[in-house]
Write a protein that holds these residues in place. Sequence first.
Motif, PDB file in Angstrom:
ATOM      1  N   GLY A  49       0.896  -1.143   0.147  1.00 39.98           N
ATOM      2  CA  GLY A  49       0.019   0.107   0.001  1.00 39.98           C
ATOM      3  C   GLY A  49       0.950   1.140   0.133  1.00 39.98           C
ATOM      4  O   GLY A  49       0.121   2.307  -0.153  1.00 39.98           O
ATOM      5  N   GLY A  50       2.115   1.228   0.321  1.00 41.55           N
ATOM      6  CA  GLY A  50       2.796   2.229   0.297  1.00 41.55           C
ATOM      7  C   GLY A  50       3.389   2.881  -0.934  1.00 41.55           C
ATOM      8  O   GLY A  50       3.421   3.916  -1.579  1.00 41.55           O
ATOM      9  N   CYS A  51       4.066   1.670  -1.794  1.00 46.02           N
ATOM     10  CA  CYS A  51       4.946   2.063  -2.907  1.00 46.02           C
ATOM     11  C   CYS A  51       4.248   1.082  -4.075  1.00 46.02           C
ATOM     12  O   CYS A  51       4.859   1.223  -5.394  1.00 46.02           O
ATOM     13  N   ASN A  52       3.202   0.618  -3.957  1.00 43.37           N
ATOM     14  CA  ASN A  52       2.539  -0.302  -4.897  1.00 43.37           C
ATOM     15  C   ASN A  52       3.473  -1.419  -5.608  1.00 43.37           C
ATOM     16  O   ASN A  52       3.166  -1.885  -6.669  1.00 43.37           O
ATOM     17  N   SER A  53       4.396  -1.785  -4.920  1.00 38.94           N
ATOM     18  CA  SER A  53       5.062  -2.954  -5.297  1.00 38.94           C
ATOM     19  C   SER A  53       4.754  -4.107  -4.967  1.00 38.94           C
ATOM     20  O   SER A  53       3.938  -4.553  -3.723  1.00 38.94           O
ATOM     21  N   MET A  54       4.882  -5.226  -5.587  1.00 44.01           N
ATOM     22  CA  MET A  54       4.454  -6.514  -5.426  1.00 44.01           C
ATOM     23  C   MET A  54       5.183  -7.381  -4.318  1.00 44.01           C
ATOM     24  O   MET A  54       6.451  -7.229  -4.673  1.00 44.01           O
TER      25      MET A  54
ATOM     26  N   LYS B 122       6.334  -4.753   8.706  1.00 41.63           N
ATOM     27  CA  LYS B 122       7.192  -3.380   7.739  1.00 41.63           C
ATOM     28  C   LYS B 122       7.649  -4.062   6.460  1.00 41.63           C
ATOM     29  O   LYS B 122       8.769  -4.838   6.446  1.00 41.63           O
ATOM     30  N   SER B 123       6.866  -3.551   5.147  1.00 40.82           N
ATOM     31  CA  SER B 123       7.609  -3.944   4.114  1.00 40.82           C
ATOM     32  C   SER B 123       8.886  -3.705   3.855  1.00 40.82           C
ATOM     33  O   SER B 123       9.323  -2.329   4.321  1.00 40.82           O
ATOM     34  N   ALA B 124       9.601  -4.296   3.140  1.00 38.12           N
ATOM     35  CA  ALA B 124      11.122  -4.049   2.892  1.00 38.12           C
ATOM     36  C   ALA B 124      11.489  -2.940   1.883  1.00 38.12           C
ATOM     37  O   ALA B 124      12.676  -2.297   1.837  1.00 38.12           O
ATOM     38  N   CYS B 125      10.346  -2.652   1.153  1.00 43.20           N
ATOM     39  CA  CYS B 125      10.478  -1.854   0.039  1.00 43.20           C
ATOM     40  C   CYS B 125      10.455  -0.271   0.587  1.00 43.20           C
ATOM     41  O   CYS B 125      11.104   0.627  -0.001  1.00 43.20           O
ATOM     42  N   CYS B 126       9.603  -0.059   1.300  1.00 43.40           N
ATOM     43  CA  CYS B 126       9.097   1.338   1.699  1.00 43.40           C
ATOM     44  C   CYS B 126       8.890   1.562   3.352  1.00 43.40           C
ATOM     45  O   CYS B 126       8.617   2.488   3.727  1.00 43.40           O
ATOM     46  N   LYS B 127       9.084   0.323   4.202  1.00 39.29           N
ATOM     47  CA  LYS B 127       8.869   0.469   5.603  1.00 39.29           C
ATOM     48  C   LYS B 127       7.375   0.696   5.900  1.00 39.29           C
ATOM     49  O   LYS B 127       7.152   1.454   6.998  1.00 39.29           O
ATOM     50  N   HIS B 128       6.672   0.291   4.909  1.00 43.08           N
ATOM     51  CA  HIS B 128       5.184   0.785   5.201  1.00 43.08           C
ATOM     52  C   HIS B 128       4.563  -0.583   5.919  1.00 43.08           C
ATOM     53  O   HIS B 128       4.929  -1.533   5.724  1.00 43.08           O
ATOM     54  N   GLU B 129       3.768   0.002   6.790  1.00 43.27           N
ATOM     55  CA  GLU B 129       3.227  -0.982   7.851  1.00 43.27           C
ATOM     56  C   GLU B 129       2.163  -1.970   7.176  1.00 43.27           C
ATOM     57  O   GLU B 129       1.051  -1.270   6.681  1.00 43.27           O
ATOM     58  N   ILE B 130       2.121  -3.482   7.481  1.00 41.57           N
ATOM     59  CA  ILE B 130       1.144  -3.998   6.934  1.00 41.57           C
ATOM     60  C   ILE B 130       0.520  -4.914   7.951  1.00 41.57           C
ATOM     61  O   ILE B 130       1.455  -5.419   8.931  1.00 41.57           O
ATOM     62  N   VAL B 131      -0.612  -5.019   8.070  1.00 42.95           N
ATOM     63  CA  VAL B 131      -1.153  -5.820   9.277  1.00 42.95           C
ATOM     64  C   VAL B 131      -2.145  -7.053   8.425  1.00 42.95           C
ATOM     65  O   VAL B 131      -3.015  -6.806   7.760  1.00 42.95           O
ATOM     66  N   ILE B 132      -1.942  -8.321   9.100  1.00 48.31           N
ATOM     67  CA  ILE B 132      -2.774  -9.188   8.455  1.00 48.31           C
ATOM     68  C   ILE B 132      -3.184 -10.013   9.754  1.00 48.31           C
ATOM     69  O   ILE B 132      -2.478 -10.391  10.696  1.00 48.31           O
ATOM     70  N   GLN B 133      -4.364 -10.762   9.489  1.00 47.47           N
ATOM     71  CA  GLN B 133      -5.042 -11.464  10.351  1.00 47.47           C
ATOM     72  C   GLN B 133      -5.558 -12.576   9.983  1.00 47.47           C
ATOM     73  O   GLN B 133      -5.640 -13.036   8.924  1.00 47.47           O
ATOM     74  N   THR B 134      -5.457 -13.693  10.962  1.00 49.96           N
ATOM     75  CA  THR B 134      -6.150 -15.008  10.672  1.00 49.96           C
ATOM     76  C   THR B 134      -7.770 -14.978  10.679  1.00 49.96           C
ATOM     77  O   THR B 134      -8.294 -14.298  11.279  1.00 49.96           O
ATOM     78  N   ASP B 135      -8.309 -16.015   9.803  1.00 47.35           N
ATOM     79  CA  ASP B 135      -9.434 -15.889   9.728  1.00 47.35           C
ATOM     80  C   ASP B 135      -9.836 -17.345   9.819  1.00 47.35           C
ATOM     81  O   ASP B 135     -10.148 -18.187   9.091  1.00 47.35           O
TER      82      ASP B 135
ATOM     83  N   GLY C  48      -2.539  -1.789   5.024  1.00 49.83           N
ATOM     84  CA  GLY C  48      -1.435  -1.566   4.563  1.00 49.83           C
ATOM     85  C   GLY C  48      -1.068  -2.357   3.334  1.00 49.83           C
ATOM     86  O   GLY C  48       0.006  -2.242   2.666  1.00 49.83           O
ATOM     87  N   ALA C  49      -1.962  -3.182   2.633  1.00 50.08           N
ATOM     88  CA  ALA C  49      -1.781  -3.830   1.394  1.00 50.08           C
ATOM     89  C   ALA C  49      -2.882  -4.126   0.848  1.00 50.08           C
ATOM     90  O   ALA C  49      -4.075  -4.195   1.470  1.00 50.08           O
ATOM     91  N   GLN C  50      -2.968  -4.788  -0.376  1.00 52.11           N
ATOM     92  CA  GLN C  50      -4.010  -5.223  -1.408  1.00 52.11           C
ATOM     93  C   GLN C  50      -3.809  -6.714  -1.826  1.00 52.11           C
ATOM     94  O   GLN C  50      -2.694  -6.941  -2.089  1.00 52.11           O
ATOM     95  N   ARG C  51      -4.567  -7.508  -1.605  1.00 57.13           N
ATOM     96  CA  ARG C  51      -4.237  -8.979  -2.173  1.00 57.13           C
ATOM     97  C   ARG C  51      -4.390  -8.798  -3.642  1.00 57.13           C
ATOM     98  O   ARG C  51      -5.258  -8.140  -4.321  1.00 57.13           O
ATOM     99  N   LYS C  52      -3.373  -9.563  -4.455  1.00 53.41           N
ATOM    100  CA  LYS C  52      -3.237  -9.515  -5.801  1.00 53.41           C
ATOM    101  C   LYS C  52      -4.346 -10.698  -6.131  1.00 53.41           C
ATOM    102  O   LYS C  52      -4.323 -11.883  -5.987  1.00 53.41           O
TER     103      LYS C  52
END
Length: 295
Positions: free
Chosen positions: A59-64, A92-105, A116-120
């Motif tokens: 979500g920070g730099c739009n890198s995959m 935190k992503s290695a590309c731009c140090k943007h914070e990503i939060v993921i939870q279990t379902d 912080g991110a979007q699933r491809k």
Amino acid sequence: MSSLAAARADNFYYPPEWTPKQGSLNKFHGQHALRERARKIDQGILIIRFEMPFNIWCGGCNSMIAKGVRFNAEKKQVGNYYSTKIWSFTMKSACCKHEIVIQTDPKNCEYVIISGAQRKTEDFDIEDAETFELPADEERGKLADPFYRLEHQEKDMKKKKEAEPVLVRLQRVSDARHSDDYALNKALRGRLRQQKKRVAEEEKVSRKMGLGIRLLPASAEDATAAARVKFTSKFEKNKKEKRAAITAAPIFSKRLDSFSTKKRQELEFKRRRIMAGAASNLLAGGFKPSSWSLS
């Protein structure tokens, strides 16, 4: 020093001031057993190695960020689904140090991205992926009805014929993966040993026959080809005539002729040498050549 450093690194070194009443080494040093990973344990957070479960867009730099990339994530409990805990992973992503939060379902046995991110989104064609589309829950319930199955039987048979090559290919791949390599290797080595033994026997037979090459074993095709070969009558006639001429000719005739010719030449040479010696003696005695002649 090296052994002491290794003992300290493994937390097996007990200093002289330590006593059993003081408890474990971690309690003695005032630290947690997980060291730096537990620096936020008082907040219910544990640092773990988290592996990305699917491909995402940052979500920070739009890198995959590809599936399987690992992060140092903060793991904490954020809720419960019945008796199953719901865990949250913050990294935190290695590309731009943007914070990503993921939870279990736990309900859907899946991971969900909180922020912080979007699933491809990845869509695959069923034929290209060599997979099969499973029927929906409603259709599976209808398949229990025999009349519904009878109506769709022809359609299912057509699908089966279309998918049969794919099934055969998948079966071959499965057999190759689960094949017993030891048994295949054992059978191959057994065939090679039999082949070497047969070749050695054929070479032995060839050496007994005085041949420098190995003869292959006779086959039915060789016997058939040999039976088809027929020699002409002219060849047999010439063979018989030559054999008869050899049998009728004397064995020692040529040898005797050559011996008599050689003997005559030796006698003639001796006679001429004797006459030459007599002539030289006469000349030495005072006789003139005109008073005698050689006969």
